[in-house]
Design a protein around this motif. Structure first.
Motif, PDB file in Angstrom:
ATOM      1  N   THR A  19       0.799  -1.222   0.000  1.00  0.00           N
ATOM      2  CA  THR A  19       0.000   0.000   0.000  1.00  0.00           C
ATOM      3  C   THR A  19       0.827   1.264   0.000  1.00  0.00           C
ATOM      4  N   SER A  20       2.094   1.185   0.346  1.00  0.00           N
ATOM      5  CA  SER A  20       2.884   2.409   0.464  1.00  0.00           C
ATOM      6  C   SER A  20       3.560   2.752  -0.853  1.00  0.00           C
ATOM      7  N   ARG A  21       3.440   4.023  -1.272  1.00  0.00           N
ATOM      8  CA  ARG A  21       4.092   4.478  -2.494  1.00  0.00           C
ATOM      9  C   ARG A  21       4.716   5.851  -2.228  1.00  0.00           C
ATOM     10  N   SER A  22       5.291   6.029  -1.044  1.00  0.00           N
ATOM     11  CA  SER A  22       5.759   7.353  -0.670  1.00  0.00           C
ATOM     12  C   SER A  22       6.899   7.813  -1.556  1.00  0.00           C
ATOM     13  N   THR A  23       6.920   9.102  -1.785  1.00  0.00           N
ATOM     14  CA  THR A  23       7.930   9.711  -2.632  1.00  0.00           C
ATOM     15  C   THR A  23       9.071  10.220  -1.775  1.00  0.00           C
ATOM     16  N   PRO A  24      10.324  10.006  -2.193  1.00  0.00           N
ATOM     17  CA  PRO A  24      11.435  10.521  -1.419  1.00  0.00           C
ATOM     18  C   PRO A  24      11.338  12.027  -1.284  1.00  0.00           C
ATOM     19  N   PHE A 387       5.736   4.508 -16.408  1.00  0.00           N
ATOM     20  CA  PHE A 387       6.655   3.361 -16.440  1.00  0.00           C
ATOM     21  C   PHE A 387       7.521   3.279 -15.195  1.00  0.00           C
ATOM     22  N   GLY A 388       7.949   2.035 -14.884  1.00  0.00           N
ATOM     23  CA  GLY A 388       8.876   1.793 -13.785  1.00  0.00           C
ATOM     24  C   GLY A 388      10.279   2.255 -14.133  1.00  0.00           C
ATOM     25  N   ASN A 389      11.138   2.384 -13.095  1.00  0.00           N
ATOM     26  CA  ASN A 389      12.444   3.009 -13.297  1.00  0.00           C
ATOM     27  C   ASN A 389      13.426   2.182 -14.125  1.00  0.00           C
ATOM     28  N   ARG A 390      13.251   0.851 -14.202  1.00  0.00           N
ATOM     29  CA  ARG A 390      14.233  -0.001 -14.880  1.00  0.00           C
ATOM     30  C   ARG A 390      14.022  -0.072 -16.396  1.00  0.00           C
ATOM     31  N   HIS A 391      12.849   0.312 -16.862  1.00  0.00           N
ATOM     32  CA  HIS A 391      12.592   0.284 -18.298  1.00  0.00           C
ATOM     33  C   HIS A 391      11.840   1.540 -18.735  1.00  0.00           C
ATOM     34  N   ARG A 392      12.067   2.642 -18.031  1.00  0.00           N
ATOM     35  CA  ARG A 392      11.332   3.880 -18.319  1.00  0.00           C
ATOM     36  C   ARG A 392      11.751   4.476 -19.660  1.00  0.00           C
ATOM     37  N   TYR A 393      13.054   4.530 -19.938  1.00  0.00           N
ATOM     38  CA  TYR A 393      13.534   5.144 -21.176  1.00  0.00           C
ATOM     39  C   TYR A 393      12.956   4.409 -22.386  1.00  0.00           C
ATOM     40  N   ILE A 394      13.099   3.094 -22.412  1.00  0.00           N
ATOM     41  CA  ILE A 394      12.614   2.342 -23.570  1.00  0.00           C
ATOM     42  C   ILE A 394      11.085   2.348 -23.625  1.00  0.00           C
ATOM     43  N   ARG A 451       0.017  11.938 -11.339  1.00  0.00           N
ATOM     44  CA  ARG A 451       0.579  13.126 -10.696  1.00  0.00           C
ATOM     45  C   ARG A 451       1.178  12.777  -9.329  1.00  0.00           C
ATOM     46  N   GLY A 452       2.412  13.165  -9.106  1.00  0.00           N
ATOM     47  CA  GLY A 452       3.076  12.934  -7.832  1.00  0.00           C
ATOM     48  C   GLY A 452       3.610  11.534  -7.637  1.00  0.00           C
ATOM     49  N   ARG A 453       3.607  10.697  -8.669  1.00  0.00           N
ATOM     50  CA  ARG A 453       4.048   9.309  -8.523  1.00  0.00           C
ATOM     51  C   ARG A 453       5.548   9.233  -8.244  1.00  0.00           C
ATOM     52  N   ASP A 454       5.945   8.281  -7.422  1.00  0.00           N
ATOM     53  CA  ASP A 454       7.354   8.048  -7.083  1.00  0.00           C
ATOM     54  C   ASP A 454       8.055   7.404  -8.286  1.00  0.00           C
ATOM     55  N   LEU A 455       9.003   8.113  -8.893  1.00  0.00           N
ATOM     56  CA  LEU A 455       9.709   7.585 -10.059  1.00  0.00           C
ATOM     57  C   LEU A 455      10.821   6.614  -9.679  1.00  0.00           C
ATOM     58  N   GLY A 456      10.991   6.359  -8.401  1.00  0.00           N
ATOM     59  CA  GLY A 456      11.943   5.351  -7.962  1.00  0.00           C
ATOM     60  C   GLY A 456      11.354   3.954  -7.907  1.00  0.00           C
TER      61      GLY A 456
END
Length: 482
Positions: A19-24, A387-394, A451-456
């Motif tokens: 449930t946790s998606r906190s942003t740094p 997208f998730g951080n490991r395949h965001r660019y592609i 909006r506000g999603r943790d990109l990590g």
């Protein structure tokens, strides 16, 4: 070790089932190192965007106005125009290939390294177009060489905008990500403005002189933009998200495999979001200009002037739209832009058909400058956040460049074909824009609010525990307020 087994999620971020998606916490605004790096990243991305869209807008304008005569002199006017737009579309065929190739490299080697390579390839190809022999000089070899350079241009451009989008989203402060992510895309308007301004000036030059050698000058000028872009990017630091991935040994060994295995829902939504924005952009910039020039009969300088005005408007609309998406959500702003383009589709083409130069400038400026760019401003942060951080660019690259073929690349060619088959009627062109707008409008209702999603996070927005548009928007607001 499998890619999945290497994902180490931070202590404050649980798996998609959690449930946790906190942003740094965001870096302090008065942190001089962060401020300097954010400024460099914005400038580097903006210069690249300016070069890409200078090159592509320049090529599109040349396709609409002069390439038919230069490279297909033996064909009739209509056939030469279609052949010219065919070479324009070829560049878009290479973009997904470049997006796949460089997108995977960007997720494995870093955003900065790939952005250095792509700017050199893209700009180098554009410069070489300026030294090509014409059809009258070498016959069939002229269009063959033009197509080859167009493919190379598209190959480099295929990951340029995806890289700039990803880099800026990962650099931007979370609460203002929409605004900061949109700033480099002002470079798109600068590049379009430069290309349109150049052709507006060229439209005043003697026709014989223009077709002799003057047309080469704008393409050769690309080399100066390359030099500036490379210099700035050499001083830029890598994306904070990618640096963190390196430190935690989380870099994907096969980003494309991960993308196909887990992210196709996100890719399809990215494509749907881009149909109206990308298609509308290229339809108005190329087909609209060709229509009012060759069918309606207005002066050749009017079309480029109209697009230049639209680009000037877009320089304000894009960051404003990005800022609005920070306050009201990405999808609400995006939906408004798609609805606006849908409403303008029929009236805009009817007004263009009247042939009044003032109406042509006003119609193209509003349709392109506002209708298209409201969507673009919201898109700058929305696509990377999907997208998730490991395949965001592609992921961003595949979504952007696949839609570039489906919506942007073939639009001028299909439009020219419709004009040829249907006695130059403007009605099919209006319907074309309507269909693209409906696709994007509908897509905004099935795309999660990011909006506000943790990109990590390693997983996509579609895999978040609660991902309905309103639910995610509410969760993001609560997190930011906290």
């Amino acid at each position: 070790m499998s890619p999945e087994s290497k994902i180490h999620v931070g202590a404050d971020s649980k798996t998609p089932e959690g449930t946790s998606r906190s942003t740094p916490p965001a870096r302090a605004s008065d942190d001089p190192d962060y401020a300097a790096n954010l400024k460099r990243a914005t400038l580097a991305s903006s210069i690249g965007s300016a070069l890409e869209y200078y090159d592509f807008a320049l090529y599109g304008l040349a396709s609409a106005l002069i390439f038919g005569q230069l490279f297909f002199p033996a064909m009739g006017a209509s056939a030469a125009l279609m052949a010219s737009f065919g070479t324009y579309a070829v560049g878009f065929l290479a973009r997904p290939v470049g997006g796949l190739f460089f997108g995977a490299l960007g997720d494995r080697l870093g955003r900065k390294a790939v952005l250095m390579i792509t700017i050199a390839i893209m700009g180098g190809a554009s410069t070489l177009i300026g030294v090509l022999p014409t059809g009258a000089q070498v016959g069939i070899w002229a269009p063959i060489m033009l197509v080859a350079l167009r493919l190379l241009q598209g190959f480099g451009a295929g990951a340029e905008q995806a890289g700039a989008t990803t880099l800026m989203a990962e650099y931007s402060p979370t609460q203002r990500r929409g605004f900061f992510s949109a700033l480099p895309f002002v470079g798109i308007m600068v590049g379009t403005l430069m290309a349109s301004g150049v052709f507006a000036i060229l439209g005043q030059i003697d026709r014989d002189l223009l077709l002799d050698w003057v047309w080469r000058v704008p393409f050769l000028a690309s080399i100066f933009l390359i030099a500036v872009a490379v210099f700035i990017r050499l001083r830029m630091q890598e994306s904070p998200t990618f640096i963190k991935l390196e430190k935690q040994d989380q870099i994907s060994e096969s980003p494309f495999r991960e993308l196909i295995g887990s992210s196709m829902p996100s890719v399809l939504r990215g494509i749907g979001l881009r149909m109206a924005e990308n298609g509308g952009s290229y339809i108005f910039q190329t087909l609209g200009i060709s229509y009012v020039t060759t069918v309606v009969g207005v002066s050749k300088s009017i079309g480029p002037l109209a697009i230049a005005c639209g680009a000037a408007i877009g320089m304000l609309v894009i960051p404003f739209s990005g800022a609005l998406s920070d306050r009201f959500g990405r999808m609400r702003v995006y939906r408004f832009g798609a609805a606006l383009q849908l409403v303008l589709a029929v009236p805009s083409w009817w007004l263009l058909s009247l042939g009044n130069p003032y109406l042509v400038v006003a119609t193209l400026a509003v349709s392109y400058g506002i209708g298209v760019n409201v969507m673009l401003g919201a898109q700058c942060a929305a696509l990377p956040e999907l997208f998730g951080n490991r395949h965001r660019y592609i992921g961003v690259a595949v979504a952007r460049e696949t839609s570039a073929i489906l919506a942007g690349g073939i639009a001028p060619f299909v439009g020219a074909l419709l004009l040829s088959l249907l006695n130059n009627s403007w009605v099919p062109l209006a319907i074309y824009v309507l269909v693209l707008s409906v696709i994007t409008f509908a897509t905004t209702f099935v795309t999660p609010e990011t909006r506000g999603r943790d990109l990590g996070l390693a997983w996509d927005a579609m895999a978040d525990p609660v991902h309905g548009p309103e639910a995610v928007a509410s969760e993001s607001k609560d997190r930011v307020d906290a």
